[in-house]
Design a protein around this motif. Structure first.
Motif, PDB file in Angstrom:
ATOM      1  N   LYS A  66       0.826  -1.887  -0.043  1.00 24.82           N
ATOM      2  CA  LYS A  66       0.033  -0.015   0.384  1.00 24.82           C
ATOM      3  C   LYS A  66       1.135   1.196  -0.130  1.00 24.82           C
ATOM      4  O   LYS A  66       1.689   1.354   1.098  1.00 24.82           O
ATOM      5  CB  LYS A  66      -0.812   0.211   1.704  1.00 24.82           C
ATOM      6  CG  LYS A  66      -1.471  -1.074   0.969  1.00 24.82           C
ATOM      7  CD  LYS A  66      -3.043  -0.631   2.020  1.00 24.82           C
ATOM      8  CE  LYS A  66      -4.017  -1.536   2.587  1.00 24.82           C
ATOM      9  NZ  LYS A  66      -5.364  -1.047   1.258  1.00 24.82           N
ATOM     10  N   GLY A  67       0.639   1.900  -0.872  1.00 23.23           N
ATOM     11  CA  GLY A  67       1.048   3.905  -0.976  1.00 23.23           C
ATOM     12  C   GLY A  67       2.752   3.825  -1.361  1.00 23.23           C
ATOM     13  O   GLY A  67       3.533   3.653  -0.544  1.00 23.23           O
ATOM     14  N   ARG A  68       3.341   2.329  -1.853  1.00 22.69           N
ATOM     15  CA  ARG A  68       4.544   2.040  -2.619  1.00 22.69           C
ATOM     16  C   ARG A  68       5.004   2.640  -3.793  1.00 22.69           C
ATOM     17  O   ARG A  68       4.317   2.739  -4.508  1.00 22.69           O
ATOM     18  CB  ARG A  68       4.808   0.775  -1.696  1.00 22.69           C
ATOM     19  CG  ARG A  68       4.846  -0.223  -0.873  1.00 22.69           C
ATOM     20  CD  ARG A  68       5.398   0.468   0.032  1.00 22.69           C
ATOM     21  NE  ARG A  68       6.836  -0.451   0.044  1.00 22.69           N
ATOM     22  CZ  ARG A  68       7.324  -1.474   0.352  1.00 22.69           C
ATOM     23  NH1 ARG A  68       6.950  -2.520   0.639  1.00 22.69           N
ATOM     24  NH2 ARG A  68       8.005  -1.724  -0.134  1.00 22.69           N
ATOM     25  N   SER A  69       6.325   2.662  -3.668  1.00 22.22           N
ATOM     26  CA  SER A  69       6.467   2.537  -5.819  1.00 22.22           C
ATOM     27  C   SER A  69       7.109   1.357  -5.738  1.00 22.22           C
ATOM     28  O   SER A  69       7.418   0.921  -4.957  1.00 22.22           O
ATOM     29  CB  SER A  69       8.016   3.634  -5.390  1.00 22.22           C
ATOM     30  OG  SER A  69       7.651   4.966  -5.446  1.00 22.22           O
ATOM     31  N   VAL A  70       6.333   1.037  -7.417  1.00 23.30           N
ATOM     32  CA  VAL A  70       7.134  -0.727  -7.358  1.00 23.30           C
ATOM     33  C   VAL A  70       7.259  -0.561  -8.798  1.00 23.30           C
ATOM     34  O   VAL A  70       6.523   0.241 -10.236  1.00 23.30           O
ATOM     35  CB  VAL A  70       5.637  -1.283  -7.588  1.00 23.30           C
ATOM     36  CG1 VAL A  70       5.585  -2.510  -7.796  1.00 23.30           C
ATOM     37  CG2 VAL A  70       4.967  -1.530  -6.052  1.00 23.30           C
ATOM     38  N   LEU A  71       8.484  -1.005  -8.971  1.00 14.59           N
ATOM     39  CA  LEU A  71       9.128  -1.145 -10.270  1.00 14.59           C
ATOM     40  C   LEU A  71       8.656  -2.564 -11.124  1.00 14.59           C
ATOM     41  O   LEU A  71       9.193  -4.178 -10.036  1.00 14.59           O
ATOM     42  CB  LEU A  71      10.613  -1.065 -10.287  1.00 14.59           C
ATOM     43  CG  LEU A  71      11.343  -1.371 -11.752  1.00 14.59           C
ATOM     44  CD1 LEU A  71      10.951  -0.626 -12.154  1.00 14.59           C
ATOM     45  CD2 LEU A  71      13.298  -1.415 -10.915  1.00 14.59           C
ATOM     46  N   LEU A  72       7.793  -3.109 -11.979  1.00 15.61           N
ATOM     47  CA  LEU A  72       8.118  -4.225 -12.415  1.00 15.61           C
ATOM     48  C   LEU A  72       9.202  -4.450 -13.490  1.00 15.61           C
ATOM     49  O   LEU A  72       9.369  -3.653 -14.066  1.00 15.61           O
ATOM     50  CB  LEU A  72       6.200  -4.088 -13.527  1.00 15.61           C
ATOM     51  CG  LEU A  72       5.243  -4.071 -12.699  1.00 15.61           C
ATOM     52  CD1 LEU A  72       4.163  -3.451 -13.044  1.00 15.61           C
ATOM     53  CD2 LEU A  72       4.747  -4.806 -11.245  1.00 15.61           C
ATOM     54  N   ASP A  73       9.673  -5.654 -13.758  1.00 18.09           N
ATOM     55  CA  ASP A  73      10.020  -6.553 -14.266  1.00 18.09           C
ATOM     56  C   ASP A  73       9.841  -6.570 -15.475  1.00 18.09           C
ATOM     57  O   ASP A  73       8.792  -6.393 -15.954  1.00 18.09           O
ATOM     58  CB  ASP A  73      10.735  -7.721 -14.036  1.00 18.09           C
ATOM     59  CG  ASP A  73      11.364  -7.861 -14.999  1.00 18.09           C
ATOM     60  OD1 ASP A  73      11.077  -9.663 -15.888  1.00 18.09           O
ATOM     61  OD2 ASP A  73      12.795  -8.398 -14.565  1.00 18.09           O
ATOM     62  N   THR A  74      10.613  -6.250 -16.219  1.00 13.91           N
ATOM     63  CA  THR A  74      10.385  -6.651 -18.507  1.00 13.91           C
ATOM     64  C   THR A  74       9.174  -8.003 -18.512  1.00 13.91           C
ATOM     65  O   THR A  74       7.956  -7.320 -19.022  1.00 13.91           O
ATOM     66  CB  THR A  74      11.288  -6.449 -18.958  1.00 13.91           C
ATOM     67  OG1 THR A  74      12.340  -5.818 -19.034  1.00 13.91           O
ATOM     68  CG2 THR A  74      11.089  -6.392 -19.914  1.00 13.91           C
ATOM     69  N   ASN A  75       9.056  -8.908 -17.705  1.00 14.24           N
ATOM     70  CA  ASN A  75       9.140 -10.007 -17.806  1.00 14.24           C
ATOM     71  C   ASN A  75       7.265  -9.383 -17.834  1.00 14.24           C
ATOM     72  O   ASN A  75       6.669 -10.124 -18.147  1.00 14.24           O
ATOM     73  CB  ASN A  75       9.391 -11.260 -17.283  1.00 14.24           C
ATOM     74  CG  ASN A  75      10.858 -11.506 -17.888  1.00 14.24           C
ATOM     75  OD1 ASN A  75      10.883 -11.560 -19.049  1.00 14.24           O
ATOM     76  ND2 ASN A  75      11.424 -11.579 -17.175  1.00 14.24           N
ATOM     77  N   VAL A  76       7.028  -9.077 -16.229  1.00 16.05           N
ATOM     78  CA  VAL A  76       5.537  -8.413 -16.258  1.00 16.05           C
ATOM     79  C   VAL A  76       5.127  -7.985 -17.315  1.00 16.05           C
ATOM     80  O   VAL A  76       3.601  -7.856 -17.591  1.00 16.05           O
ATOM     81  CB  VAL A  76       6.051  -7.881 -14.860  1.00 16.05           C
ATOM     82  CG1 VAL A  76       4.525  -7.526 -14.340  1.00 16.05           C
ATOM     83  CG2 VAL A  76       6.483  -9.084 -14.158  1.00 16.05           C
ATOM     84  N   TRP A  77       5.678  -6.687 -17.837  1.00 14.67           N
ATOM     85  CA  TRP A  77       5.187  -5.430 -18.886  1.00 14.67           C
ATOM     86  C   TRP A  77       4.934  -6.644 -20.228  1.00 14.67           C
ATOM     87  O   TRP A  77       3.925  -6.325 -20.911  1.00 14.67           O
ATOM     88  CB  TRP A  77       6.375  -4.748 -18.828  1.00 14.67           C
ATOM     89  CG  TRP A  77       6.661  -4.201 -17.932  1.00 14.67           C
ATOM     90  CD1 TRP A  77       7.297  -3.779 -17.364  1.00 14.67           C
ATOM     91  CD2 TRP A  77       4.855  -2.750 -17.358  1.00 14.67           C
ATOM     92  NE1 TRP A  77       7.027  -2.656 -15.917  1.00 14.67           N
ATOM     93  CE2 TRP A  77       6.234  -2.101 -16.486  1.00 14.67           C
ATOM     94  CE3 TRP A  77       3.810  -2.349 -18.448  1.00 14.67           C
ATOM     95  CZ2 TRP A  77       4.792  -1.130 -15.818  1.00 14.67           C
ATOM     96  CZ3 TRP A  77       3.514  -1.861 -17.306  1.00 14.67           C
ATOM     97  CH2 TRP A  77       3.655  -0.940 -16.368  1.00 14.67           C
ATOM     98  N   ILE A  78       5.666  -7.232 -21.022  1.00 16.19           N
ATOM     99  CA  ILE A  78       5.899  -8.275 -21.991  1.00 16.19           C
ATOM    100  C   ILE A  78       4.292  -9.383 -21.796  1.00 16.19           C
ATOM    101  O   ILE A  78       3.158  -9.261 -22.567  1.00 16.19           O
ATOM    102  CB  ILE A  78       7.043  -9.114 -22.413  1.00 16.19           C
ATOM    103  CG1 ILE A  78       7.914  -8.622 -22.207  1.00 16.19           C
ATOM    104  CG2 ILE A  78       6.329 -10.409 -23.127  1.00 16.19           C
ATOM    105  CD1 ILE A  78       8.046  -7.621 -23.741  1.00 16.19           C
ATOM    106  N   SER A  79       4.059 -10.319 -20.429  1.00 13.30           N
ATOM    107  CA  SER A  79       3.148 -10.332 -20.456  1.00 13.30           C
ATOM    108  C   SER A  79       1.841  -9.688 -19.692  1.00 13.30           C
ATOM    109  O   SER A  79       0.890 -10.276 -20.806  1.00 13.30           O
ATOM    110  CB  SER A  79       2.939 -11.033 -19.089  1.00 13.30           C
ATOM    111  OG  SER A  79       3.623 -12.304 -19.011  1.00 13.30           O
TER     112      SER A  79
END
Length: 110
Positions: free
Chosen positions: A14-27
């Motif tokens: 909650k209320g965090r900054s989250v960096l998603l991996d490239t594989n997540v974005w591809i999916s």
């Protein structure tokens, strides 16, 4: 602090900054024909957004995403060529990247 979370566990942030991996974005974009994780990632992404988190991205993730999308497109075109052509060879990835047709595709990715 960097942590890796299992999307199957649901969103506990909650209320965090989250960096998603490239594989997540591809999916998430539904681009990778070899992965079926898109639904789980999509649900997790929706939970992240509902929980007042900020999704962040950096230049490394963007560059890797762009390169992977171009390579996936190349593989799709090569497979189509191979399945429909009884003769000839498909150009290498490096050679096809220099063609006008592929350049148009890459422009569309950005």
């Amino acid at each position: 602090m960097t942590a890796i979370y299992d999307v199957k566990s649901g969103c506990i942030l909650k209320g965090r900054s989250v960096l998603l991996d490239t594989n997540v974005w591809i999916s998430l974009e539904g681009i990778d024909p070899h992965r079926s994780a898109g639904v789980g990632y999509s649900e997790f992404f929706a939970e992240l957004r509902k929980s007042d988190n900020s999704i962040v991205i950096n230049d490394y993730i963007l560059g890797e995403f762009f390169n992977r999308v171009c390579k996936i497109e190349y593989d799709i075109r090569k497979n189509e060529f191979t399945s429909t052509s009884s003769s000839g060879t498909f150009p290498s990835y490096k050679k096809l990247r220099k063609s006008a047709e592929f350049s148009e595709f890459m422009t569309g990715v950005t």
